[in-house]
Design a protein around this motif. Structure first.
Motif, short mmCIF file in Angstrom:
data_model
loop_
_atom_site.label_atom_id
_atom_site.label_comp_id
_atom_site.label_asym_id
_atom_site.label_seq_id
_atom_site.Cartn_x
_atom_site.Cartn_y
_atom_site.Cartn_z
N ASP A 165 28.08 51.38 -4.12
CA ASP A 165 29.43 51.50 -4.66
C ASP A 165 29.74 52.94 -5.05
N GLU A 166 28.76 53.64 -5.62
CA GLU A 166 28.99 55.02 -6.01
C GLU A 166 29.07 55.94 -4.80
N LEU A 167 28.29 55.66 -3.77
CA LEU A 167 28.36 56.47 -2.55
C LEU A 167 29.72 56.31 -1.88
N ASP A 168 30.24 55.08 -1.85
CA ASP A 168 31.56 54.86 -1.26
C ASP A 168 32.63 55.63 -2.03
N LEU A 169 32.53 55.62 -3.36
CA LEU A 169 33.52 56.36 -4.15
C LEU A 169 33.37 57.87 -3.97
N ALA A 170 32.14 58.35 -3.82
CA ALA A 170 31.94 59.78 -3.57
C ALA A 170 32.57 60.18 -2.25
N ASP A 171 32.42 59.34 -1.22
CA ASP A 171 33.06 59.63 0.07
C ASP A 171 34.58 59.63 -0.06
N HIS A 172 35.09 58.64 -0.78
CA HIS A 172 36.55 58.54 -0.95
C HIS A 172 37.09 59.75 -1.70
N LEU A 173 36.43 60.15 -2.79
CA LEU A 173 36.91 61.31 -3.56
C LEU A 173 36.79 62.60 -2.77
N ALA A 174 35.80 62.68 -1.86
CA ALA A 174 35.69 63.86 -1.01
C ALA A 174 36.91 63.98 -0.09
N VAL A 175 37.38 62.84 0.42
CA VAL A 175 38.56 62.86 1.29
C VAL A 175 39.81 63.23 0.51
N THR A 176 40.01 62.62 -0.66
CA THR A 176 41.22 62.92 -1.44
C THR A 176 41.20 64.35 -1.97
N ALA A 177 40.01 64.86 -2.32
CA ALA A 177 39.92 66.26 -2.76
C ALA A 177 40.27 67.20 -1.62
N THR A 178 39.83 66.88 -0.41
CA THR A 178 40.20 67.69 0.76
C THR A 178 41.71 67.70 0.95
N SER A 179 42.35 66.57 0.70
CA SER A 179 43.80 66.49 0.81
C SER A 179 44.49 67.43 -0.17
N MET A 180 44.06 67.40 -1.43
CA MET A 180 44.69 68.26 -2.43
C MET A 180 44.42 69.74 -2.15
N ILE A 181 43.21 70.04 -1.69
CA ILE A 181 42.88 71.43 -1.34
C ILE A 181 43.74 71.89 -0.17
N GLY A 182 43.92 71.01 0.81
CA GLY A 182 44.78 71.37 1.94
C GLY A 182 46.20 71.65 1.51
N MET A 183 46.69 70.90 0.52
CA MET A 183 48.06 71.10 0.08
C MET A 183 48.23 72.45 -0.61
N VAL A 184 47.32 72.81 -1.48
CA VAL A 184 47.47 74.08 -2.18
C VAL A 184 47.31 75.25 -1.20
N LEU A 185 46.45 75.11 -0.20
CA LEU A 185 46.30 76.17 0.80
C LEU A 185 47.55 76.30 1.66
N LEU A 186 48.15 75.16 2.03
CA LEU A 186 49.38 75.23 2.81
C LEU A 186 50.48 75.92 2.03
#
Length: 478
Positions: A121-142
């Motif tokens: 369960d924690e590994l799944d959440l770590a994967d999910h947060l990695a994707v959403t963090a990438t999204s936010m990082i992409g937005m600030v870079l754009l």
């Protein structure tokens, strides 16, 4: 023979004399091609109008529409930096460097956490947060590299203020009519991740969340947006243009703060006000004070009892059970931080109801990403505030100076809010915070370009906005 250079549609505006730079940026009558500002506006509208708990159906990860736009932004940014034709600014900036450091810290935490054993369960959440963090990082870079020109930056910030007013209207409907329109805002292909109410109770009063995930998030979002609406209202008034629409936006955003019935809104707004009042001229301070008194009087008449309930939140703070709950987890947090002091136990791996809730983003960040991740998280906002204040210092005109002060005040709010709730767990306030960090970087770049000589601006155009000023001059051929 003299060759007239052709106009570059993606080029920076030419430098202007100091007297002319004090005027408002000229408006173009031609339609503007889609660019980073267009994507940023789409992100703002989706982020703030689509209920926060709506995600796409049929995906293994719970991805919101706004996060999907952020992932697109990351792809756009990567592609843009492999070319010189997509209009991305190049060269070093403090905000981009801070984003890289933050991303590197998250990547190091993910590698450290997954190198050992993690429950499924924690590994799944770590994967999910990695994707959403990438999204936010992409937005600030754009935003920091794709929004080119002061008029495009104004477009993004105006969309933030207008959508904040829409949130205020939805919150007012929820509070005054006890009717939740978000139940009817489910778009095809989306589903709710949970069926929690958007209207809660506190001291006999409704607490509303509009389209955000929680009333506290709604409160902090309104406190963060209010200075932007005030910036455009004062700017329009001082230019002699129509300002009523921006005062209405500011009033609706402020009403959202009141209807959230949250301490966090007023604590964050106090921090923003401290920044604004230091830099505002005396006349503006008096106007702001008068507008505030008028607004409070209107709330007192229209919604009796709500101001008294908000005052009680502060006068009874010593006996508040929610405050005692927030402080009783310090011992648990200290134990967890000691186990993984530098890189943490993994982003997203500490969650309720499996573990004790930390209503403090600084504590949660230290537990999940370690002290390195905590420093990177704070450093990201510090870079945004520094860039905004630096732009204010370098700007020749009052409009840019005021916007620099406004963005600094906005970014103080999430720093304060991170001490009162787990800010990073909520999509709207996180996305908006990252976007405003990028906006501060844009403003600093534009102010620096305005202060250059025309030939230097031409060189910066050719180098993508931040290249060295050593290229040969253009415009003449033998």
């Amino acid at each position: 023979m003299t060759v007239t250079p052709q106009a570059d549609p993606q080029a920076e505006p030419r430098a202007v004399p100091q007297a002319a730079s004090r005027a408002a940026p000229p408006r173009s009558t031609r339609p503007h091609r889609a660019d980073g500002a267009t994507v940023a506006v789409v992100f703002v509208v989706i982020l703030m109008i689509v209920p926060a708990r709506l995600v796409f159906r049929g995906l293994s990860f719970a991805i919101t529409p706004a996060e999907a736009v952020g992932l697109f932004a990351m792809v756009w940014w990567l592609c843009a930096h492999f070319t010189e034709t997509l209009g991305a600014a190049k060269g070093r900036t403090l905000v981009r460097t801070a984003v890289f450091v933050y991303a590197a810290s998250l990547l190091a935490t993910y590698a450290y956490a997954t190198a050992g054993y993690l429950p499924r369960d924690e590994l799944d959440l770590a994967d999910h947060l990695a994707v959403t963090a990438t999204s936010m990082i992409g937005m600030v870079l754009l935003v920091v590299d794709g929004v080119r020109g002061r008029d495009r930056l104004d477009l993004v910030l105006k969309s933030v203020a207008v959508m904040g007013a829409v949130l205020g209207v939805i919150g007012a409907v929820q509070f005054l009519l006890r009717f939740d329109p978000t139940a009817y805002m489910v778009l095809p292909g989306l589903r709710y991740t949970q069926q929690e109410l958007f209207i809660l109770e506190r001291n006999g009063l409704s607490r509303v969340a509009a389209t955000t995930g929680h009333p506290i998030e709604f409160a902090v979002v309104c406190a963060m947006i209010l200075p932007i609406a005030l910036h455009f209202a004062f700017r329009a008034r001082e230019r002699g243009g129509p300002s009523l629409r921006w005062w209405v936006c500011a009033a609706l955003i402020a009403s959202g703060m009141v209807f959230s019935v949250s301490r966090s809104a007023f604590v964050g707004l106090a921090g923003a006000a401290a920044v604004l009042l230091v830099g505002w001229p005396r006349v503006r301070r008096l106007l702001a004070a008068g507008a505030m008194l008028l607004f409070l009087a209107a709330v007192k008449v229209a919604v009796p009892g709500v101001l008294g309930a908000i005052v009680n939140l502060f006068t009874t703070i010593s006996t508040d059970s929610s405050l005692r709950w927030r402080t009783m987890d310090y011992a648990t947090a200290a134990t967890e931080i000691a186990r993984h002091p530098w890189l943490g136990r993994g982003l997203g791996t500490w969650y309720a109801p499996k573990y004790l809730v930390f209503d403090n983003q600084y504590i949660l960040t230290a537990v999940e990403t370690g002290l390195i991740g905590l420093a990177a998280f704070v450093g990201l906002f510090a870079a945004g505030i520094w860039s905004a204040l630096r732009a204010r210092r370098l700007a020749a005109g009052p409009v840019d100076r005021d916007l620099g002060l406004t963005l600094a005040a906005c970014l103080v709010v999430p720093l304060i809010g991170s001490a009162t709730f787990d800010l990073r767990s909520y999509a709207v306030v996180t996305g908006l915070s990252f976007l405003l960090v990028g906006a501060a970087g844009v403003l600093l770049r534009e102010v620096r370009l305005r202060g250059m000589r025309p030939r230097e601006v031409q060189v910066r155009r050719r180098d993508g906005g931040a290249g060295p000023s050593t290229s040969p001059p253009t415009g003449h051929a033998r």
